[in-house]
Design a protein around this motif. Structure first.
Motif, short mmCIF file in Angstrom:
data_model
loop_
_atom_site.label_atom_id
_atom_site.label_comp_id
_atom_site.label_asym_id
_atom_site.label_seq_id
_atom_site.Cartn_x
_atom_site.Cartn_y
_atom_site.Cartn_z
N ARG A 27 48.10 76.24 20.11
CA ARG A 27 47.64 75.67 21.37
C ARG A 27 46.12 75.48 21.33
NH1 ARG A 27 48.99 75.68 27.01
NH2 ARG A 27 51.16 75.83 26.40
N ARG A 28 45.45 76.44 20.75
CA ARG A 28 44.00 76.40 20.66
C ARG A 28 43.57 75.22 19.76
NH1 ARG A 28 39.16 76.39 21.62
NH2 ARG A 28 37.69 77.10 20.08
N GLU A 29 44.27 75.03 18.65
CA GLU A 29 43.95 73.92 17.75
C GLU A 29 44.21 72.59 18.43
OE1 GLU A 29 42.56 73.45 14.54
OE2 GLU A 29 41.89 75.39 15.25
N LEU A 30 45.31 72.51 19.15
CA LEU A 30 45.64 71.29 19.88
C LEU A 30 44.52 70.97 20.86
CD1 LEU A 30 47.89 69.21 20.36
CD2 LEU A 30 48.79 70.69 22.15
N GLU A 31 44.04 71.98 21.54
CA GLU A 31 42.96 71.81 22.51
C GLU A 31 41.72 71.25 21.82
OE1 GLU A 31 42.23 75.10 25.35
OE2 GLU A 31 40.19 75.05 24.56
N VAL A 32 41.43 71.80 20.63
CA VAL A 32 40.24 71.39 19.90
C VAL A 32 40.34 69.91 19.48
CG1 VAL A 32 39.15 71.65 17.65
CG2 VAL A 32 39.49 73.64 19.11
N PHE A 33 41.52 69.50 18.99
CA PHE A 33 41.69 68.09 18.59
C PHE A 33 41.46 67.17 19.77
CE2 PHE A 33 44.95 69.67 15.36
CZ PHE A 33 43.99 69.73 14.38
N VAL A 34 42.05 67.58 20.87
CA VAL A 34 42.00 66.75 22.07
C VAL A 34 40.56 66.63 22.58
CG1 VAL A 34 42.64 66.85 24.49
CG2 VAL A 34 44.39 67.10 22.76
N LEU A 35 39.85 67.75 22.59
CA LEU A 35 38.45 67.71 23.05
C LEU A 35 37.61 66.82 22.14
CD1 LEU A 35 37.67 71.40 24.09
CD2 LEU A 35 38.40 69.50 25.51
N GLY A 36 37.85 66.91 20.85
CA GLY A 36 37.11 66.08 19.89
C GLY A 36 37.36 64.61 20.11
N ALA A 37 38.64 64.27 20.30
CA ALA A 37 39.00 62.86 20.50
C ALA A 37 38.36 62.33 21.78
CB ALA A 37 40.51 62.72 20.57
N MET A 38 38.32 63.17 22.82
CA MET A 38 37.71 62.74 24.08
C MET A 38 36.21 62.56 23.93
SD MET A 38 39.72 65.23 26.71
CE MET A 38 38.31 65.37 27.79
N ALA A 39 35.58 63.52 23.28
CA ALA A 39 34.12 63.49 23.18
C ALA A 39 33.63 62.26 22.42
CB ALA A 39 33.61 64.76 22.52
N LEU A 40 34.43 61.83 21.45
CA LEU A 40 33.98 60.73 20.59
C LEU A 40 34.29 59.37 21.17
CD1 LEU A 40 34.79 61.88 17.00
CD2 LEU A 40 32.59 61.58 18.08
N ARG A 41 35.10 59.32 22.18
CA ARG A 41 35.51 58.03 22.73
C ARG A 41 34.29 57.30 23.31
NH1 ARG A 41 34.73 56.55 27.61
NH2 ARG A 41 35.99 58.06 28.73
N GLY A 42 34.29 55.99 23.12
CA GLY A 42 33.28 55.19 23.78
C GLY A 42 32.03 55.02 22.96
N ALA A 43 32.01 55.64 21.80
CA ALA A 43 30.82 55.54 21.00
C ALA A 43 30.97 54.41 19.99
CB ALA A 43 30.60 56.85 20.28
N SER A 44 30.13 53.42 20.09
CA SER A 44 30.15 52.38 19.08
C SER A 44 28.96 52.63 18.16
CB SER A 44 30.04 51.02 19.73
OG SER A 44 28.93 51.00 20.58
N ASN A 45 29.01 52.07 17.00
CA ASN A 45 27.95 52.21 15.98
C ASN A 45 27.96 53.55 15.29
OD1 ASN A 45 25.55 52.85 14.63
ND2 ASN A 45 24.33 52.69 16.48
#
Lengths: 275, 189
Positions: B171-189
């Motif tokens: 569950r903790r790993e799943l949380e980490v993946f999800v947070l990473g995917a969210m944090a990186l969204r919207g970044a171009s370049n």
């Protein structure tokens, strides 16, 4: 985090924040605590979302000597590339800190707080304790060999699984995170403080990392680490072959990298002779 | 509905957020209509609770949205829609509402309100949402699908080190993946 060696003499190390943090952190009642300073970035310890969740804040302040537009673009690019690499590593099972939040415009990233110490400090502590106890070199080195093996496998996973190269692999960019049970009953071991070298390897500081699966880049990673071991722990250098052995079996194609490493040793890290 | 939780996030001491979780919501179509109509009495983030991994997951989205609000970088209509959008791993706002926001068929609902008085929010929600409060309702399969955690050949989840991967760590790993995917969204370049 980039460079954990001593900061230039004209800068007072770990002085209370000489740089102004981004606005969001300025109103904190408990301001982020500075941990270390590198060439580009400052590292703080603070909390994420809840007071119970510690995190590392890596902040790249804007450089007044750069043109503002260029400055913003470089900061953004570097913050994002590091965050992307970390997320990718984590997906591939490479032990790295998790990414909590990114603000590329303000130039900060919040990462999981990794408990423990860097390998450089731990190895030195272990060597010192052994010396005090009068254990001769080359005797009972299984623990150190074990550590070298774990490092080799962690790097192997990053190179092989993640398809990434660190760019700046030193013993200051490897951390030893104590296992949870170790922190509870780790004390009281009988011999030469072997528990010092226990724990899980975590790779930190991907500020110079790149997505690369070129044997050349991988070999340079290993070469840089070998040199780092040689200069900071000459007494542990002889055991570097343990690391390479573990690395060699950690992924398909690792042996080609080890061949390449011999070539790199002959000529040094720079092939292109540019820059 | 007595289970409204009020939280002050770190670094955002002046902006309290109120969170409440419901099961068996009966009037989801009505609530969705209020959002679509832009009814200003319904300034809430209505989130489909089955794709929320943990408290940290939803708080993370709120943190990003409030940070965007304070630095005048909202990309959707208001801070509440931004919370829903913040959950998304990509830049498609409409899609993020479909996947993470309330739909006509939503039964498990997580409500987030930024700012406002606690009692006021509580009273209004009591009248507005027809459902019972609290409980866990995560659908791991759905989470893995929307965050694309099953794709990528040899990728995906592997056990870390030689440690036994138990449910809590997973569950903790799943949380980490999800947070990473969210944090990186919207970044171009």
């Amino acid at each position: 985090m980039e460079i954990q060696a001593a900061p230039p003499a004209h800068q007072a190390p770990l002085s209370p924040s000489p740089h102004l943090l981004p606005p969001i952190f300025q109103s904190d009642t408990a301001p982020p605590q500075m941990i270390t300073q590198g060439a580009e970035a400052l590292l703080y310890r603070t909390t994420y979302l809840l007071p119970t969740l510690p995190c590392a804040l890596k902040y790249r302040p804007s450089k007044p000597y750069r043109h503002p537009i260029l400055d913003a673009r470089l900061t953004k690019h570097r913050i994002l590339s590091e965050a992307r690499v970390l997320v990718k590593c984590r997906r591939e099972g490479v032990p790295v800190p998790a990414v909590y939040a990114v603000d590329e415009r303000e130039g900060w990233v919040m990462l999981e707080w990794v408990e423990g110490e860097v390998v450089r400090v731990k190895v030195n502590e272990w060597l010192r304790r052994r010396k005090e106890l009068g254990v001769a070199e080359g005797v009972e080195e299984e623990v150190l060999k074990g550590l070298m093996g774990r490092i080799g496998r962690a790097i192997g996973r990053m190179h092989g699984g993640g398809g990434l190269c660190m760019g700046d692999l030193t013993t200051s960019n490897l951390m030893l995170r104590p296992k949870r049970e170790d922190t509870v009953n780790g004390e009281g071991s009988r011999n030469a403080g072997d528990e010092v070298l226990g724990g899980e390897i975590v790779l930190i500081d991907f500020g110079l990392a790149s997505q690369s699966s070129a044997d050349e880049d991988r070999a340079v990673d290993l070469y840089v680490l070998e040199r780092a071991f040689g200069s900071t722990h000459p007494r542990a250098e002889g055991l570097f072959s343990e690391l390479l052995g573990a690395y060699g079996t950690s992924f398909k194609g690792a042996n080609v990298v080890l061949k390449k490493l011999e070539e790199v040793r002959m000529r040094g890290r720079k092939r292109s002779m540019l820059g | 509905m007595a289970l409204l939780e009020t939280i002050h996030l770190e670094h955002l001491p002046t902006t309290p957020i109120h969170i409440s979780l419901y099961r068996n919501v009966k009037n989801a179509p009505f609530l969705q209509q209020q959002l679509l109509a832009g009814n200003t009495d319904f300034e809430y983030a209505f989130i489909d609770a089955s794709v929320i991994v943990s408290r940290i997951h939803v708080l993370s989205a709120a943190y990003r949205a409030i940070n965007a609000l304070h630095s005048h970088r909202l990309r959707s209509r208001n801070v509440h829609s931004e919370i829903v959008f913040s959950l998304s791993p990509n830049n498609n706002i409409a899609e993020s509402f479909r996947r993470f926001g309330i739909t006509a068929t939503t039964e498990n609902l997580l409500v987030v309100k930024v700012g406002g008085g606690r009692e006021e929010v509580k009273r209004h929600l009591e009248g507005a949402v027809e459902g019972e409060a609290v409980g866990g309702m995560l659908d791991v399969g759905k989470v893995r699908k929307v965050y694309k955690l099953n794709s990528g050949g040899g990728g995906g989840k592997k056990g870390l080190g030689n440690g036994v991967v138990n449910e809590e760590e997973e569950r903790r790993e799943l949380e980490v993946f999800v947070l990473g995917a969210m944090a990186l969204r919207g970044a171009s370049n």
